[in-house]
Design a protein around this motif. Sequence first.
Motif, PDB file in Angstrom:
ATOM      1  N   ALA A   1       2.117  15.617  -1.334  1.00 58.13           N
ATOM      2  CA  ALA A   1       1.740  14.703  -2.413  1.00 58.13           C
ATOM      3  C   ALA A   1       1.378  13.329  -1.855  1.00 58.13           C
ATOM      4  N   LEU A   2       2.149  12.840  -0.886  1.00 52.58           N
ATOM      5  CA  LEU A   2       1.850  11.546  -0.269  1.00 52.58           C
ATOM      6  C   LEU A   2       0.538  11.609   0.511  1.00 52.58           C
ATOM      7  N   TYR A   3       0.298  12.714   1.196  1.00 55.07           N
ATOM      8  CA  TYR A   3      -0.963  12.914   1.915  1.00 55.07           C
ATOM      9  C   TYR A   3      -2.143  12.864   0.945  1.00 55.07           C
TER      10      TYR A   3
ATOM     11  N   GLY B   1     -10.372   2.207  -5.033  1.00 53.66           N
ATOM     12  CA  GLY B   1     -11.550   1.338  -4.974  1.00 53.66           C
ATOM     13  C   GLY B   1     -11.185  -0.118  -5.204  1.00 53.66           C
ATOM     14  N   GLU B   2     -10.342  -0.356  -6.181  1.00 57.23           N
ATOM     15  CA  GLU B   2      -9.881  -1.722  -6.448  1.00 57.23           C
ATOM     16  C   GLU B   2      -9.076  -2.263  -5.266  1.00 57.23           C
ATOM     17  N   PHE B   3      -8.217  -1.443  -4.727  1.00 61.09           N
ATOM     18  CA  PHE B   3      -7.387  -1.842  -3.598  1.00 61.09           C
ATOM     19  C   PHE B   3      -8.271  -2.204  -2.399  1.00 61.09           C
TER      20      PHE B   3
ATOM     21  N   ILE C   1      -6.609   7.289  -1.995  1.00 63.87           N
ATOM     22  CA  ILE C   1      -6.704   5.829  -2.102  1.00 63.87           C
ATOM     23  C   ILE C   1      -7.666   5.283  -1.057  1.00 63.87           C
ATOM     24  N   THR C   2      -7.611   5.805   0.154  1.00 65.07           N
ATOM     25  CA  THR C   2      -8.434   5.260   1.232  1.00 65.07           C
ATOM     26  C   THR C   2      -9.856   5.794   1.241  1.00 65.07           C
ATOM     27  N   SER C   3     -10.076   6.923   0.619  1.00 64.13           N
ATOM     28  CA  SER C   3     -11.427   7.496   0.554  1.00 64.13           C
ATOM     29  C   SER C   3     -11.506   8.340  -0.708  1.00 64.13           C
ATOM     30  N   VAL C   4     -12.234   9.419  -0.675  1.00 64.44           N
ATOM     31  CA  VAL C   4     -12.327  10.299  -1.835  1.00 64.44           C
ATOM     32  C   VAL C   4     -11.500  11.566  -1.642  1.00 64.44           C
ATOM     33  N   GLY C   5     -10.557  11.534  -0.733  1.00 66.55           N
ATOM     34  CA  GLY C   5      -9.717  12.698  -0.490  1.00 66.55           C
ATOM     35  C   GLY C   5     -10.285  13.547   0.619  1.00 66.55           C
ATOM     36  N   PHE C   6      -9.515  14.501   1.038  1.00 63.75           N
ATOM     37  CA  PHE C   6      -9.929  15.371   2.133  1.00 63.75           C
ATOM     38  C   PHE C   6     -10.382  16.724   1.622  1.00 63.75           C
ATOM     39  N   GLY C   7      -9.771  17.221   0.545  1.00 57.84           N
ATOM     40  CA  GLY C   7     -10.213  18.463  -0.056  1.00 57.84           C
ATOM     41  C   GLY C   7      -9.278  19.630   0.097  1.00 57.84           C
ATOM     42  N   ASN C   8      -8.364  19.579   1.049  1.00 61.50           N
ATOM     43  CA  ASN C   8      -7.460  20.718   1.214  1.00 61.50           C
ATOM     44  C   ASN C   8      -6.380  20.739   0.130  1.00 61.50           C
ATOM     45  N   ILE C   9      -6.059  19.604  -0.446  1.00 63.90           N
ATOM     46  CA  ILE C   9      -5.218  19.542  -1.636  1.00 63.90           C
ATOM     47  C   ILE C   9      -6.111  18.963  -2.720  1.00 63.90           C
ATOM     48  N   ALA C  10      -6.420  19.764  -3.713  1.00 60.86           N
ATOM     49  CA  ALA C  10      -7.411  19.349  -4.699  1.00 60.86           C
ATOM     50  C   ALA C  10      -6.857  19.445  -6.110  1.00 60.86           C
ATOM     51  N   ALA C  11      -7.464  18.669  -6.984  1.00 55.63           N
ATOM     52  CA  ALA C  11      -7.113  18.719  -8.397  1.00 55.63           C
ATOM     53  C   ALA C  11      -7.803  19.923  -9.029  1.00 55.63           C
ATOM     54  N   ASN C  12      -7.019  20.744  -9.739  1.00 52.73           N
ATOM     55  CA  ASN C  12      -7.578  21.938 -10.357  1.00 52.73           C
ATOM     56  C   ASN C  12      -7.508  21.912 -11.881  1.00 52.73           C
ATOM     57  N   SER C  13      -6.430  21.384 -12.418  1.00 54.54           N
ATOM     58  CA  SER C  13      -6.278  21.340 -13.873  1.00 54.54           C
ATOM     59  C   SER C  13      -6.863  20.036 -14.416  1.00 54.54           C
TER      60      SER C  13
ATOM     61  N   TYR D   1       0.833  -1.209   0.000  1.00 51.54           N
ATOM     62  CA  TYR D   1       0.000   0.000   0.000  1.00 51.54           C
ATOM     63  C   TYR D   1       0.864   1.254   0.000  1.00 51.54           C
ATOM     64  N   MET D   2       1.894   1.290   0.847  1.00 46.72           N
ATOM     65  CA  MET D   2       2.756   2.469   0.920  1.00 46.72           C
ATOM     66  C   MET D   2       3.594   2.631  -0.347  1.00 46.72           C
ATOM     67  N   LEU D   3       3.988   1.525  -0.954  1.00 44.45           N
ATOM     68  CA  LEU D   3       4.739   1.594  -2.201  1.00 44.45           C
ATOM     69  C   LEU D   3       3.871   2.192  -3.313  1.00 44.45           C
ATOM     70  N   ILE D   4       2.634   1.741  -3.401  1.00 46.86           N
ATOM     71  CA  ILE D   4       1.708   2.296  -4.396  1.00 46.86           C
ATOM     72  C   ILE D   4       1.447   3.766  -4.107  1.00 46.86           C
ATOM     73  N   ALA D   5       1.239   4.105  -2.849  1.00 51.16           N
ATOM     74  CA  ALA D   5       1.014   5.504  -2.476  1.00 51.16           C
ATOM     75  C   ALA D   5       2.219   6.361  -2.827  1.00 51.16           C
ATOM     76  N   HIS D   6       3.428   5.850  -2.613  1.00 52.63           N
ATOM     77  CA  HIS D   6       4.651   6.583  -2.952  1.00 52.63           C
ATOM     78  C   HIS D   6       4.742   6.817  -4.454  1.00 52.63           C
ATOM     79  N   TRP D   7       4.523   5.776  -5.238  1.00 57.78           N
ATOM     80  CA  TRP D   7       4.580   5.928  -6.700  1.00 57.78           C
ATOM     81  C   TRP D   7       3.567   6.948  -7.187  1.00 57.78           C
TER      82      TRP D   7
END
Length: 159
Positions: free
Chosen positions: A105-107, A140-142, A113-125, A4-10
């Motif tokens: 980035a890791l956060y 979701g697959e994980f 991966i564990t949920s739908v994100g927290f929102g304080n770092i969000a995708a904009n582009s 899990y941590m390896l995937i999160a790191h990548w």
Amino acid sequence: MSSYMLIAHWLACIWYSIGKSEAVSGIEYGWLFRLGRELHSPFRYVAPPENWTLHLARHSLMGGNVSSALASYSGFNDTAGNVTARLAEWGLFGGPPHQALYVSALYFTTSSITSVGFGNIAANSTNEKIFSIVVMVIGGEFSWHILLPQTDRLPSPLM
């Protein structure tokens, strides 16, 4: 847990690369620029001089190389003929330290991966949003592969 941590790191490295490539391109509404502003350590993008690539293309068509093309372009020469002094005047400057960028980035990836994100770092582009969708699908697959074996241990409702 280590997979899990390896995937999160990548994924964090990819997330950072997307933000960095967009920031270097001058896109100032991406996650890196927003994080820099929130941490009071903003990035600053300085665009290259106008038409410098046109000069580079013309020179390379005549059989020259990049350094000779830049040396022959007056926009990159100072009074002493120093080319590298002008090259450092444009690009991406400032921003938070690399440790803060990696942790952010890791956060982002672990919370996506564990949920739908927290929102304080969000995708904009657009690229960030596409990557976020991919991370959520991977999450979701994980989760599905972790939780599915647990359902075999639940008592059957027919018993």
